[in-house]
Motif scaffolding. Structure first.
Motif, PDB file in Angstrom:
ATOM      1  N   PHE A 118       0.844  -1.190   0.000  1.00 47.36           N
ATOM      2  CA  PHE A 118       0.000   0.000   0.000  1.00 47.36           C
ATOM      3  C   PHE A 118       0.884   1.246   0.000  1.00 47.36           C
ATOM      4  N   ASP A 119       0.352   2.306  -0.566  1.00 50.99           N
ATOM      5  CA  ASP A 119       1.091   3.562  -0.605  1.00 50.99           C
ATOM      6  C   ASP A 119       0.599   4.482   0.516  1.00 50.99           C
ATOM      7  N   TYR A 120       1.511   4.886   1.380  1.00 55.22           N
ATOM      8  CA  TYR A 120       1.166   5.698   2.547  1.00 55.22           C
ATOM      9  C   TYR A 120       0.453   6.990   2.148  1.00 55.22           C
ATOM     10  N   SER A 121       1.037   7.694   1.177  1.00 57.31           N
ATOM     11  CA  SER A 121       0.486   8.992   0.781  1.00 57.31           C
ATOM     12  C   SER A 121      -0.912   8.856   0.185  1.00 57.31           C
ATOM     13  N   ALA A 122      -1.187   7.702  -0.453  1.00 57.81           N
ATOM     14  CA  ALA A 122      -2.468   7.510  -1.124  1.00 57.81           C
ATOM     15  C   ALA A 122      -3.613   7.236  -0.162  1.00 57.81           C
ATOM     16  N   VAL A 123      -3.303   6.737   1.058  1.00 58.65           N
ATOM     17  CA  VAL A 123      -4.380   6.317   1.964  1.00 58.65           C
ATOM     18  C   VAL A 123      -4.516   7.184   3.205  1.00 58.65           C
ATOM     19  N   ILE A 124      -3.475   7.874   3.610  1.00 52.57           N
ATOM     20  CA  ILE A 124      -3.512   8.567   4.896  1.00 52.57           C
ATOM     21  C   ILE A 124      -4.561   9.676   4.938  1.00 52.57           C
ATOM     22  N   ARG A 125      -4.733  10.380   3.825  1.00 56.90           N
ATOM     23  CA  ARG A 125      -5.722  11.453   3.793  1.00 56.90           C
ATOM     24  C   ARG A 125      -7.146  10.887   3.902  1.00 56.90           C
ATOM     25  N   ILE A 126      -7.365   9.737   3.231  1.00 58.80           N
ATOM     26  CA  ILE A 126      -8.693   9.118   3.295  1.00 58.80           C
ATOM     27  C   ILE A 126      -8.964   8.598   4.704  1.00 58.80           C
ATOM     28  N   PHE A 127      -7.921   8.096   5.393  1.00 59.94           N
ATOM     29  CA  PHE A 127      -8.086   7.707   6.790  1.00 59.94           C
ATOM     30  C   PHE A 127      -8.619   8.888   7.600  1.00 59.94           C
ATOM     31  N   ALA A 128      -8.067  10.053   7.343  1.00 62.66           N
ATOM     32  CA  ALA A 128      -8.487  11.251   8.080  1.00 62.66           C
ATOM     33  C   ALA A 128      -9.913  11.638   7.736  1.00 62.66           C
ATOM     34  N   ASP A 129     -10.266  11.550   6.445  1.00 62.61           N
ATOM     35  CA  ASP A 129     -11.620  11.904   6.021  1.00 62.61           C
ATOM     36  C   ASP A 129     -12.665  10.996   6.664  1.00 62.61           C
ATOM     37  N   ARG A 130     -12.281   9.761   6.934  1.00 65.77           N
ATOM     38  CA  ARG A 130     -13.219   8.795   7.511  1.00 65.77           C
ATOM     39  C   ARG A 130     -13.141   8.724   9.035  1.00 65.77           C
ATOM     40  N   ASN A 131     -12.409   9.675   9.646  1.00 62.82           N
ATOM     41  CA  ASN A 131     -12.235   9.701  11.104  1.00 62.82           C
ATOM     42  C   ASN A 131     -11.547   8.454  11.634  1.00 62.82           C
ATOM     43  N   GLN A 132     -10.752   7.810  10.780  1.00 61.82           N
ATOM     44  CA  GLN A 132     -10.004   6.626  11.214  1.00 61.82           C
ATOM     45  C   GLN A 132      -8.692   7.013  11.878  1.00 61.82           C
ATOM     46  N   ILE A 133      -8.252   8.246  11.642  1.00 66.35           N
ATOM     47  CA  ILE A 133      -7.135   8.822  12.383  1.00 66.35           C
ATOM     48  C   ILE A 133      -7.562  10.204  12.870  1.00 66.35           C
ATOM     49  N   GLU A 134      -6.850  10.681  13.868  1.00 68.67           N
ATOM     50  CA  GLU A 134      -7.172  11.989  14.440  1.00 68.67           C
ATOM     51  C   GLU A 134      -6.070  12.978  14.057  1.00 68.67           C
ATOM     52  N   LYS A 135      -6.445  14.094  13.474  1.00 72.06           N
ATOM     53  CA  LYS A 135      -5.471  15.119  13.097  1.00 72.06           C
ATOM     54  C   LYS A 135      -5.041  15.894  14.343  1.00 72.06           C
ATOM     55  N   ASN A 136      -3.861  16.581  14.245  1.00 67.84           N
ATOM     56  CA  ASN A 136      -3.432  17.430  15.348  1.00 67.84           C
ATOM     57  C   ASN A 136      -4.107  18.794  15.258  1.00 67.84           C
TER      58      ASN A 136
END
Length: 634
Positions: free
Chosen positions: A570-588
């Protein structure tokens, strides 16, 4: 040098000519017609020049050198013109493919092709264009490229042989030498003359040499479908000539239909393969991109026989004919795809090329793009860009996609695991379809509904698939094409039960399975679970972050995670933003994806994963593709 020539030179040297001594010539007789005709009857340049010099000396002595030179020049012009006018010859080969072709100044006998002309000093000489019979017998105009090819016949090894090549190959002395590889006697010495001969025969026989429409591929050509066009000839790669000829009828059509009905009843996978075979020809009409139907499973499941049955729709399904091995290079696969064009590409044993690709993802994307990359010609110029719009019927012992395959790859493949036999009696069916084939395809093409009706029915099936399943648009497009083809072929040919959406829904990839970021998040949760001790304080190894059980959050070291994620495909840059959009990660607090904080006293950049994310305002389907019927190509 023969005795006659030696005598002629001796007489000239001694001042004699066949009409008397030169010294006895008068002012009038030196201008006699007989003298000049004798001059140009001498084939030897030295002897002729010697005689002219002696006669010029005598004419100068007699005081009429100007008159002599004028007549000499006039006779030279007449003599040259006489050779130019020798253009009424006809080809005299024994039993040529075309009778009474004009060849102009060339003399065409069984001993070869020659031309008598004037060389230096107006001396006649014989030019040899070829040492065996050869002639153009047909001009072929390609219906796609509008380029012209020419068919040559040449007699060698006691038989007439034929070769079809591009006109540019016989229009250039450098290119035409390549015909020596095909058995034509051409080299650097006679190449120029052979080019001239072929050009002369073509131009002199514009009405006599037939002109035909031609194609180098199968499939749709405007409203027609090759090879079911009577006046269309094949002019393509010699390697595919036998395959083109394999599209024909053989055996008993009714018995073939009965066999198919039995197989379709016993096996939904075999039914799907037959339907997919018909469906390939609808892609271009419906505006559907090429797609792959891949049947995989252990050996002995009858996958190859199922492929043969599907291709018996069109012609001889023998392996090596319409069923091809996939053990080939990328260039070979592209050329064959361009050749079949709208008829299915049937490829057996996918695993044989596993070592040639980093993954099958690249192969799938390359083939389903439907266009080859540009290439230069061996003898100059650039090849016409090859295209195709077929579906690919593949078999293999393993899946063609992986958990880490991109969404584009997942979308383009309908993957079917053969948990049961595809064909029950493989030996009988394979032997049967080797003898009975080729009727159904022609009947199907002849009875395809009108485009408007076809597209409307396709839209209805497409909409129904999306309503009843959770698949993606592209998967639905491919399956709707297959179900539509099955519906037409069932009503027209088989008169039995057609496939339903319920039958095929298990083979459709869900939108979640296609979505790369969803699969990446699922992999992440499993990875954290498998390595949970790396997120707890311990004295036995590396610490990768911190698991905060009370908040159901896990801090993950960004460097460790991105490296592990990339290794998983998997490509980190390709998925990390979508993780954020789906509330799967929390932004600072600054809106970044990482937090500069401490985990067990170690400061680093950490990604804060929610192990049970809140429901996102953006559904995962919407993050990569929207189901919108207005985006259909019609």
């Amino acid at each position: 040098m023969n005795q006659e020539l030696e005598l002629s030179e001796q007489l000239i040297d001694e001042g004699f000519t066949p009409f008397g001594e030169i010294e006895e010539l008068t002012k009038e007789t030196i201008l006699d017609k007989e003298i000049f005709e004798h001059i140009f009857s001498i084939d030897n340049q030295i002897a002729r020049t010697t005689l002219i010099v002696k006669l010029q000396e005598k004419a100068r002595e007699l005081g009429n050198i100007r008159s002599f030179d004028k007549l000499l020049k006039a006779y030279q012009t007449e003599f040259a013109q006489r050779y130019k006018q020798q253009g009424s010859n006809t080809i005299q080969f024994t039993q040529p493919p075309i009778e009474n072709l004009k060849c102009g100044k060339w003399e065409c006998q069984d001993t070869g092709v020659v031309k008598n002309t004037l060389g230096a000093g107006m001396i006649p000489q014989t030019i040899v264009a070829c040492t065996h019979p050869i002639l153009p017998v047909e001009r072929l105009i390609n219906v796609d490229s509008e380029t012209e090819k020419i068919k040559l016949a040449f007699f060698k090894d006691n038989k007439w042989q034929y070769i079809t090549i591009e006109r540019s190959m016989v229009a250039n002395k450098s290119n035409i030498i390549q015909l020596s590889d095909r058995g034509i006697e051409v080299n650097s010495e006679n190449a120029k003359d052979l080019v001239s001969y072929i050009a002369d025969v073509v131009s002199l026989n514009a009405k006599e040499i037939p002109v035909c429409r031609s194609t180098d591929r199968l499939g749709w050509i405007n409203e027609e479908f090759a090879p079911y066009v009577s006046d269309l000839k094949y002019d393509g790669d010699v390697a595919f000539k036998d395959v083109y000829a394999s599209f024909k009828e053989n055996g008993d059509y009714e018995e073939w239909k009965e066999l198919c009905r039995n197989v379709r009843k016993e096996s939904k996978i075999a039914h799907l393969l037959i339907a997919s075979s018909f469906a390939s020809t609808l892609n271009s009409i419906l505006g559907v991109l090429p797609f792959v139907v891949h049947i995989w499973g252990g050996t002995g499941a009858g996958k190859t026989v199922g492929l043969m049955l599907a291709m018996s729709v069109w012609g001889n399904p023998e392996v090596g004919k319409l069923v091809r091995t996939l053990n080939a290079t990328q260039v070979a696969l592209a050329r064959y795809a361009a050749f079949v064009h709208d008829i299915p590409f049937a490829g057996d044993e996918l695993q044989t090329i596993k070592s040639r690709w980093d993954s099958f993802d690249n192969l799938v994307m390359y083939l389903t793009e439907g266009v080859d990359r540009g290439r230069g010609k061996a003898y100059g110029g650039i090849e016409i860009l090859k295209e195709w719009n077929c579906c690919f019927l593949f078999t293999g012992e393993e899946p063609i996609t992986k958990a880490t395959s991109g969404g584009g790859v997942k979308n383009r493949v309908i993957e079917v695991e053969a948990t049961e036999k595809v064909i029950q009696d493989g030996n009988y069916v394979s032997n049967f379809v080797r003898k009975n084939y080729g009727y159904a395809g022609k009947e199907f093409i002849s009875n395809i509904p009108k485009q408007e009706e076809l597209q409307q029915r396709y839209r209805d099936i497409f909409r129904e698939i999306l309503d009843k399943t959770d698949t993606t648009d592209k998967q639905a497009m491919a399956m709707a094409t297959i179900l539509l083809a099955d519906e037409i072929s069932t009503d027209l040919i088989f008169k039995d039960e057609k496939l339903t959406i319920e039958d095929v829904s298990k083979w459709l990839t869900s939108a979640k399975e296609v979505d790369v970021s969803s699969r990446a998040y699922e992999w992440t949760m499993n990875w954290i679970s498998q390595n949970i001790n790396r997120f707890k304080e311990n004295d036995n190894g590396e610490i990768w972050g911190k698991y905060i059980e009370s908040e159901d959050i896990c801090l993950v070291n960004k460097s460790v995670y991105s490296e592990a994620l990339n290794k998983a495909g998997f490509d980190y840059s390709a998925v990390i933003r979508i993780f954020a959009d789906r509330n799967q990660i929390e932004k600072n607090s600054q809106g970044r994806f990482t937090h500069a904080t401490k985990a067990f006293g170690v400061r680093a950049n950490y990604i804060k994963f929610r192990l049970e994310p809140e429901k996102s305002d953006i559904a995962y389907e919407d993050s990569y593709e929207q189901s919108d019927l207005e985006d259909l190509p019609f």
